[in-house]
Scaffold this motif. Sequence first.
Motif, PDB file in Angstrom:
ATOM      1  N   THR A 448      18.608  25.063 -16.322  1.00  0.00           N
ATOM      2  CA  THR A 448      20.099  25.124 -16.584  1.00  0.00           C
ATOM      3  C   THR A 448      21.037  24.526 -14.994  1.00  0.00           C
ATOM      4  O   THR A 448      21.939  25.478 -15.325  1.00  0.00           O
ATOM      5  N   SER A 449      19.924  24.224 -13.931  1.00  0.00           N
ATOM      6  CA  SER A 449      20.475  23.525 -13.187  1.00  0.00           C
ATOM      7  C   SER A 449      21.345  22.297 -12.750  1.00  0.00           C
ATOM      8  O   SER A 449      22.064  22.076 -11.945  1.00  0.00           O
ATOM      9  N   GLU A 450      21.327  22.057 -14.364  1.00  0.00           N
ATOM     10  CA  GLU A 450      21.809  20.643 -14.438  1.00  0.00           C
ATOM     11  C   GLU A 450      21.686  20.198 -13.351  1.00  0.00           C
ATOM     12  O   GLU A 450      20.918  19.634 -12.661  1.00  0.00           O
ATOM     13  N   LEU A 451      23.510  19.206 -12.659  1.00  0.00           N
ATOM     14  CA  LEU A 451      22.743  18.272 -11.514  1.00  0.00           C
ATOM     15  C   LEU A 451      22.349  18.631 -10.259  1.00  0.00           C
ATOM     16  O   LEU A 451      21.479  17.807  -9.387  1.00  0.00           O
ATOM     17  N   PHE A 452      21.979  19.986  -9.577  1.00  0.00           N
ATOM     18  CA  PHE A 452      21.262  20.679  -8.742  1.00  0.00           C
ATOM     19  C   PHE A 452      20.136  20.401  -9.191  1.00  0.00           C
ATOM     20  O   PHE A 452      19.267  20.772  -8.217  1.00  0.00           O
ATOM     21  N   ASN A 491      25.931  13.620  -6.040  1.00  0.00           N
ATOM     22  CA  ASN A 491      26.768  13.929  -7.295  1.00  0.00           C
ATOM     23  C   ASN A 491      27.239  12.147  -7.303  1.00  0.00           C
ATOM     24  O   ASN A 491      27.057  11.108  -6.457  1.00  0.00           O
ATOM     25  N   SER A 492      27.506  12.251  -8.803  1.00  0.00           N
ATOM     26  CA  SER A 492      27.988  10.348  -8.514  1.00  0.00           C
ATOM     27  C   SER A 492      29.148   9.877  -7.736  1.00  0.00           C
ATOM     28  O   SER A 492      29.148   8.924  -7.516  1.00  0.00           O
ATOM     29  N   VAL A 493      30.178  10.601  -6.867  1.00  0.00           N
ATOM     30  CA  VAL A 493      31.125  10.583  -6.018  1.00  0.00           C
ATOM     31  C   VAL A 493      30.226  10.462  -4.604  1.00  0.00           C
ATOM     32  O   VAL A 493      30.504   8.638  -4.032  1.00  0.00           O
TER      33      VAL A 493
END
Length: 695
Positions: A448-452, A491-493
């Motif tokens: 559930t941590s997604e992008l973390f 992240n993407s940024v």
Amino acid sequence: MEKKNLKFHIIRLIKILYKIYKLFYLKKKIIKLRKIINSYNYRYYILNNSNILDYQYDKLLTQLIKLENLYPYLQDKYSPTQLVGAKYKSFVFFKKKNHKIPMLSLNNVFNENDLFKKFFFPINKIINKSSFCCELKFDGIAINLLYKNGYLVSAITRGDGIIGENITQNILQIKNIPHILKGKNLPKILEIRGEIFITKKNFKLLNQKKLNQNKLFSNTRSAVLGILKLNKNINKKIFNLFNFLSYGIGFINKNFFLNQQEILKKLKYYGIPTCKHTKIYSSYYKIVNFYKYFKKNRHLLPYNIDGIVIKINNIKKQNIFGYTNHAPKWAIAYKFPSQEKLTLLKKVNFQIGRTGILTPIANFNTVNINGVNISFATLYNINEIKRLNLKIGDNIVIQRCGDVIPKITNVIISKKSIKKRKNILIPKICPSCNSILKKKKNNILYCTSELFCKAQLKAYLKHFISRNAINISFIGEKLIDKLVDKDLIKNSVDLLNLNNFTLSKVENLGNKSIKKILKFLKKKQKVTFNKFLFSLGIPEIGIVTSNIISFFFKTLEDFLNTNLIKLQNITSIGEKTSLNILNYIKKKHNINIIQNLLKKIDIIYPNNISEKNFFYQKKIVITGKLKFITRHNLVNQLMILGAIINTNISKKTNILIVGINPSSKLLKAIKFNIKIINENKIIYLLNQINNFEKY
């Protein structure tokens, strides 16, 4: 009396409502089946990367055919039951060309029961006695050769059965395809159909000598398809390794032939190579024995085959049975089962993908199936481990699904192996970020941590830079792995904001590479709305769905302020997809990312293209090799400006862009008095419009 009438009307109403519900349910089921089958068609015919067993695919197709036959008012001319293969996707380098007669596919069967039930039984009901032509089914690429007055004028791939890719220049390099037919009384127009393939010996030679720019191919079919669709920097020696065998004809200007056997003999007379193993049988049992012989002895052949093809020999009888939109009724492919090998399971590793799902990867002793070494296979999810009752130390059966994707199909438990079996320990925490894994309704574990989670972040960033998303040059998958592992990007940024200081911390990354990356990232990226939506990585939002959404919402702001009702009003968007979108846009973190991305990205909306620019609505064709800009980037820029990119020159063409070594398109453009622009001029014009920089 009134109570009886009321009861009657209530029952009648319930029956009507049930019929409406049933119709709605069936329609939904049919649409879903079509979508699934079309996705498999696309992977097989276009990507050359099938991910389903033939018998499983046939089961889905049979189910769809039954539903469409039961409810003809739900039929659709675009259904996969009415089409051959996948919808045609043109390659940049090859122009499209129509077949004079549709180049249909073949229906498949995988066992003797289906062979009799689906092919021989319907034929015997109409024709008591008939002879059949039995041929080998080559594992190659179908091609259509067009001869005019005996001269080869074009070679076209099957494509979608109606339109294929014109790969004549590459086909001309294959030694055993004659440029001029032999013999007398040649047809004025003749389509010859057959298979391009590579022998087992030549396939090994191809990979040993690395003739294709150091690229190794996994199997013979992928080698043929991959090389035939190359259009530049090709070592012509490669084509000397290819062979062609014909199995029949398409269009012919006169009715020359009475049967299939005569066609093959005449083709041989014309100098066209045909297979020497073709036989004519009237007996069903002899046909089955022909199949069994080659199933057992196919390893003795110099090339790979995946079954046999059975055709009614007589042409008039063929015409009695005719065709469906998908395949001839007078022929069938009786395919061999996928090859299997027994090996030992050593261990199971667990990986986290872009969507966070935990995927088990089985590692086993290397086996060679059809010339390919295989040492691991995905188990999809933990349910597959339970279904197979799989344990470390098991003897497992490996099968290549569609002769491409390895799969564990069975576990062989013997008395000796029982004591050695060890349970597979299912992780409770994410192998990447150590967060606690959660279960979905179907018992599938996910992080559930997604992008973390670094594993998910890596997978997402690789998706973000891909050609169908933001299309970032000079940043590859290995660099992303290093950047994430060193915590240099989150992240993407961060990826778009990379600087010299950050990149200098990456090992084995030279100054030249850093300069290229920074030069590319310095300019603001121009991305169409559909690609931007796809780049966000929202679950269930693929290329097709993002394209549909981009035309429904006028702006990104409209999209971010949407609701469930609006989303479910969009064609092909279901409840699950709608909820995924809402779940994504409700998170502040995601909105912050989008807002920061907009500082580095300009979104081009379908309805915001300026009609004033030079290229708007111009029909443009490109020919020759480009030196300063990749063809993909040029096409992308022109489409953003509203240009219409064509592959063929016609009187309606407005502009021809010319590079080095242009094709005959240049002569046609001069003939039709079409405006011709060289590469320097096109870059200058693009610079004038949108500060375009050279790539």
